[in-house]
Every structure is written in structure tokens, then in C-alpha cells.
Write a protein that holds these residues in place. Structure first.
Motif, mmCIF file in Angstrom:
data_model
loop_
_atom_site.group_PDB
_atom_site.id
_atom_site.type_symbol
_atom_site.label_atom_id
_atom_site.label_comp_id
_atom_site.label_asym_id
_atom_site.label_seq_id
_atom_site.Cartn_x
_atom_site.Cartn_y
_atom_site.Cartn_z
ATOM 1 N N GLU A 1 109.092 46.347 39.333
ATOM 2 C CA GLU A 1 108.835 45.683 40.607
ATOM 3 C C GLU A 1 107.395 45.213 40.648
ATOM 4 O O GLU A 1 106.487 45.937 40.236
ATOM 5 C CB GLU A 1 109.082 46.644 41.775
ATOM 6 C CG GLU A 1 108.699 46.069 43.142
ATOM 7 C CD GLU A 1 108.800 47.101 44.252
ATOM 8 O OE1 GLU A 1 109.819 47.094 44.954
ATOM 9 O OE2 GLU A 1 107.858 47.919 44.401
ATOM 10 N N ARG B 1 112.778 43.461 41.158
ATOM 11 C CA ARG B 1 112.461 43.261 42.576
ATOM 12 C C ARG B 1 111.066 42.655 42.728
ATOM 13 O O ARG B 1 110.141 43.010 41.999
ATOM 14 C CB ARG B 1 112.536 44.573 43.351
ATOM 15 C CG ARG B 1 112.276 44.404 44.846
ATOM 16 C CD ARG B 1 112.320 45.734 45.577
ATOM 17 N NE ARG B 1 113.680 46.225 45.691
ATOM 18 C CZ ARG B 1 113.983 47.494 45.918
ATOM 19 N NH1 ARG B 1 113.024 48.399 46.019
ATOM 20 N NH2 ARG B 1 115.243 47.874 46.023
ATOM 21 N N LEU C 1 114.957 51.215 44.207
ATOM 22 C CA LEU C 1 114.188 51.359 42.981
ATOM 23 C C LEU C 1 113.371 52.639 43.107
ATOM 24 O O LEU C 1 112.598 52.792 44.052
ATOM 25 C CB LEU C 1 113.267 50.160 42.769
ATOM 26 C CG LEU C 1 112.358 50.235 41.540
ATOM 27 C CD1 LEU C 1 113.168 50.268 40.252
ATOM 28 C CD2 LEU C 1 111.372 49.059 41.520
ATOM 29 N N PHE D 1 117.254 51.801 39.043
ATOM 30 C CA PHE D 1 117.523 50.837 40.104
ATOM 31 C C PHE D 1 118.990 51.000 40.465
ATOM 32 O O PHE D 1 119.878 50.597 39.714
ATOM 33 C CB PHE D 1 117.213 49.419 39.614
ATOM 34 C CG PHE D 1 117.330 48.359 40.673
ATOM 35 C CD1 PHE D 1 116.581 48.431 41.841
ATOM 36 C CD2 PHE D 1 118.169 47.270 40.490
ATOM 37 C CE1 PHE D 1 116.667 47.441 42.813
ATOM 38 C CE2 PHE D 1 118.264 46.271 41.445
ATOM 39 C CZ PHE D 1 117.517 46.359 42.615
#
Length: 439
Positions: free
Chosen positions: A182, A244, A399, A424
Motif C-alpha cells: 500500500e 491499495r 490489508l 490482503f
């Protein structure tokens, strides 16, 4: 060995991480214990008086406890006070503005030559290859052109500057290759990203003694990278390892329909936006120079929720701005009830020198400010609790940044026994508390 103490926003934490990587590349060693440090760096925040008071208190305490260390003050407070820092704290060895943080390695070497250094110019933002964690901050934009009447940021961090898209993408690809899943894109006004700014270079990255500030030479040669914020989001989403994308902070005047559409269709963009409203009173918003009305703000929220029904919207609110009446305050409470925010960061107005509002009489008493703050906080908790409870029995994507601890797409804290860092997962919410979801 160096130790860093950080105050303030996510941008400051990102700057501290930048310093950590630059100093490590320069042969310095990070320590988590100030007792073992040869250099102690305070990375500061100047947005509110309370933040500066905490900073100064900690500097004085650390100087007494760790007399062996060299001391560096960096960040917004360093920029605001400049050479006066040396008068207030003679033991400080270097004062480093936010734009000079990329030169921190040269600056630290300079103080070991027994020089006092003040660095308030502008150094080129470096491209650093760093090993990432599960979630990492990535700066895409610095400075601000909005000049909200209460805010000192444009005077301390300068006008808006944008990193080149190729540099941002290279940094993210490097992070992804080391395990990052992320990225959180950072900017004082992240949505205004244009990807076109050519950042000037410095002849010398640091200066000290009685010397003049660094001189800027001509802008970097070469073509300009073009493309706005939605395009950058699309390019980042093409990196397979990144699952993400988050971003903050957003200004309501810079949330166009094409950004909302991109958030709705791009499956990697988190269903969360931090959208500071500051006040629900149109009169106060005008005095704040926010460039939107409460009605326009609520229109944006309606568009976001129509396109992304499960989106979480958080905000900032200032109470006690100069001339704020009971009616103005009621307008703010009314907007909160309509917006039903998932979270609110509320603050009492704090006068800041150089801002337009500093010239206005701070005529709302501290007692009234405190009373209004408590009312805002109580109402905010009510809607934050409702927002989380709406997800009980529903599935969310999570996540996990640490074993058993992660965040949903809406940025809610999630706890799950047995989950491993980096996983995730799509999971069903069993119950909720005021602060987190249990799955």
C-alpha cells in the motif's frame, strides 16, 4: 548515531523517514534510544501553538538529559523562527527548514566541524531507493497555494511544487519490489497535483556561519511531465504488487468529477477521503479564504456517496475562529449532522503570525473555544460509532500491516487473530468498538 523525534502531520513523519534514509546512505546509524545518539533531530510542526509548546518543552528536557548530543531542529518551526532558535536554545547546532531536509547529511557533517548551521533555502528532492514496509508514505507534492487565512503552511513550506510522475512511479516500483503493498500519497494539497513543476537546484546544499543562503541556479533541463492527479492514480494502479492506494490531504475545491469517477472505478483506490471542511458557516468560510460554501461541500459529499456508497469521509474542523458567533457554531454542528463524518479532527483556533487571520482580533474566549470543542468531539464520536456499526455483518477488504492488525479500505482499524503482516483479505465484520472493527 542519530535519533529523530517527530511532531505533527503525516508529511512530517514522511520527512523524518526521508532523513533517516539519507543519513543511513551517508554512513550514519539510526538508533531508537536518544541515550545512544550523537545527533538528536527534532522534526517540528508549527500549525498550532500547542504543537510548538510541546516541541520547546521537549527540546529543553532532552538537552538536560542528553548533553552529549548535537541538536538539530528541522521542519516548520525551524523555518518560522530561523536564527532566533539559537537565541532561545543556544545548544542547538543546526536549524533546517522543510525544503532543506534533503541536504540533512551534509548539514550534520557540518555541525561536527563545530559550525552553527542555518539552512532555510531549498534543496532538490532526492530520488531514494529504500526498503519499504507493508504500507509506505510517498510524497508527490509539497507546499500550498491556497493561503487559507489561518494557515502558516504556505509561508513555511512555500508554494506548490510537484514531483515528476516518473520519479514517483520509480520510487513506488522500488518499494513494491521490497514488499510494500500500500502507498499513501502525501501532499499539503494532494489533489492539485499537476506533475509539471520543474524544481530548481542548489549550488550548495547547506550553509553556516555568517554565509549567505544557497543560491538557486537555473531550473533543471528537460521536458516536463504532464498529467493530473487522476492520471497519476491510474499509473500507480498498474503496478501489480500495489493492492491499495491512499492519499491525503484533499482540498474541497480540488475534488472534480473526474477524480470522483476514478475513485469509483479504480479498485485499488481506498474508499476513504480526508476532506477538511473547517467550518459549516459560509461567513466564516469566506473569512478563512476556503473558496467554497457549506452547500458546495455537501454537494461533493453527496457525489462521493452516490458513486462510492461505502466510502468513509473524515474531516478537520476549527472552532473559535475570530468573530465566530453562536449562530456560526450552530451552522457547523448542522453540517456535521448532515455529513455524518466517519471521523473528525477538531481543534481550537490558534493565531499564527504572518497569516491574514493574525491581524484579526482573537475575540472568542478560551472558555468558549473549549466548550465548543467538547460539543464537536461528542457529536463526532456519535457519528464515528454509527459509521463503524454500519459495517457489522458486511464484508470489508483489509490489508494487515502487522500480525493481527490492519486497516479496511475505509481506513478503519481492524483486528483479526491469526492474520499475518502483508496479507490482503476480504473478511466479514463480527462486531465493532468505538475505535475498531473485529473480524
Amino acid at each position: 548515531r542519530f535519533y529523530i523525534r517527530t511532531f505533527g502531520c503525516q508529511m512530517n513523519f514522511s520527512d523524518s523517514n526521508l532523513m533517516k534514509n539519507i543519513l543511513a546512505d551517508g554512513g550514519f546509524e539510526f538508533t531508537q534510544n536518544p541515550e545512544n545518539a550523537d545527533i538528536i533531530i527534532f522534526n517540528s510542526c508549527s500549525v498550532r501553538a500547542h504543537a510548538e509548546d510541546r516541541l520547546f518543552s521537549n527540546i529543553g528536557l532532552y538537552m538536560k538529559k542528553y548533553p552529549q548530543a548535537k541538536f538539530v531542529l528541522s521542519g516548520c518551526t525551524a523555518k518560522r523562527f530561523g536564527q532566533n532558535v539559537f537565541k532561545k536554545f543556544p545548544k542547538v547546532d543546526a536549524v533546517v527548514g522543510p525544503s532543506e531536509i534533503p541536504a540533512i547529511s551534509e548539514i550534520v557533517r557540518g555541525i561536527f566541524e563545530h559550525r552553527k548551521i542555518i539552512a532555510l533555502g531549498e534543496a532538490e528532492y532526492p530520488v531514494i531507493r529504500r526498503k519499504g514496509g507493508v504500507s509506505e508514505y510517498v510524497v508527490i507534492q509539497r507546499g500550498c497555494d491556497n493561503f487559507c487565512s489561518y494557515c502558516v503552511v504556505p509561508f513555511l513550506r512555500g508554494r506548490e511544487k510537484y514531483r515528476k510522475p516518473r520519479e514517483i512511479l520509480d520510487e513506488i516500483r522500488n518499494l513494491a519490489s521490497s514488499g510494500t503493498r500500500e502507498v499513501v500519497l502525501l501532499g499539503q494539497n494532494v489533489n492539485s497535483y499537476k506533475g509539471e513543476t520543474v524544481i530548481p537546484r542548489l549550488i550548495s546544499p547547506a550553509f553556516g556561519g555568517g554565509r549567505k543562503p544557497p543560491t538557486l541556479i537555473s531550473p533543471l533541463k528537460g521536458g516536463r511531465d504532464r498529467g493530473g492527479f487522476p492520471e497519476l492514480l491510474r499509473k500507480i494502479a498498474e503496478i501489480p504488487e500495489i493492492v491499495r492506494i491512499r492519499f491525503l490531504t484533499s482540498h474541497p475545491k480540488d475534488v472534480p468529477d473526474n477524480l470522483i469517477e476514478e475513485m469509483a472505478v479504480n479498485k485499488k483506490i481506498a474508499h476513504h477521503i480526508h476532506l477538511p471542511v473547517q467550518s459549516g458557516s459560509d461567513r466564516i468560510l469566506k473569512l478563512m479564504n476556503r473558496k467554497y460554501t457549506s452547500g458546495k461541500y455537501l454537494e461533493i459529499i453527496e457525489k462521493l456517496r452516490n458513486k462510492i456508497p461505502d466510502i468513509a469521509i473524515t474531516t478537520d474542523i476549527i472552532c473559535g475562529f475570530p468573530t465566530e458567533t453562536d449562530r456560526d457554531f450552530e451552522d457547523t454542528l448542522s453540517l456535521m449532522k448532515k455529513a455524518k463524518f466517519s471521523g473528525v479532527f477538531a481543534f481550537k483556533y490558534s493565531p499564527r503570525e504572518e497569516t491574514a487571520a493574525f491581524k484579526m482580533k482573537d475575540d472568542v474566549s478560551q472558555k468558549v473555544k473549549q466548550e465548543r470543542l467538547k460539543i464537536i468531539q461528542k457529536l463526532a464520536l456519535k457519528y464515528a460509532d454509527l459509521s463503524r456499526r454500519n459495517f457489522v455483518g458486511k464484508e470489508v477488504e483489509v490489508l494487515f500491516e502487522k500480525d493481527g492488525v490492519g486497516h479496511s479500505s475505509q481506513n478503519f482499524l481492524v483486528l483479526k487473530q491469526g492474520a499475518k503482516a502483508g496479507e490482503f483479505l476480504r473478511v466479514k465484520v463480527k462486531k465493532t468498538s468505538r475505535w475498531c472493527l473485529f473480524v
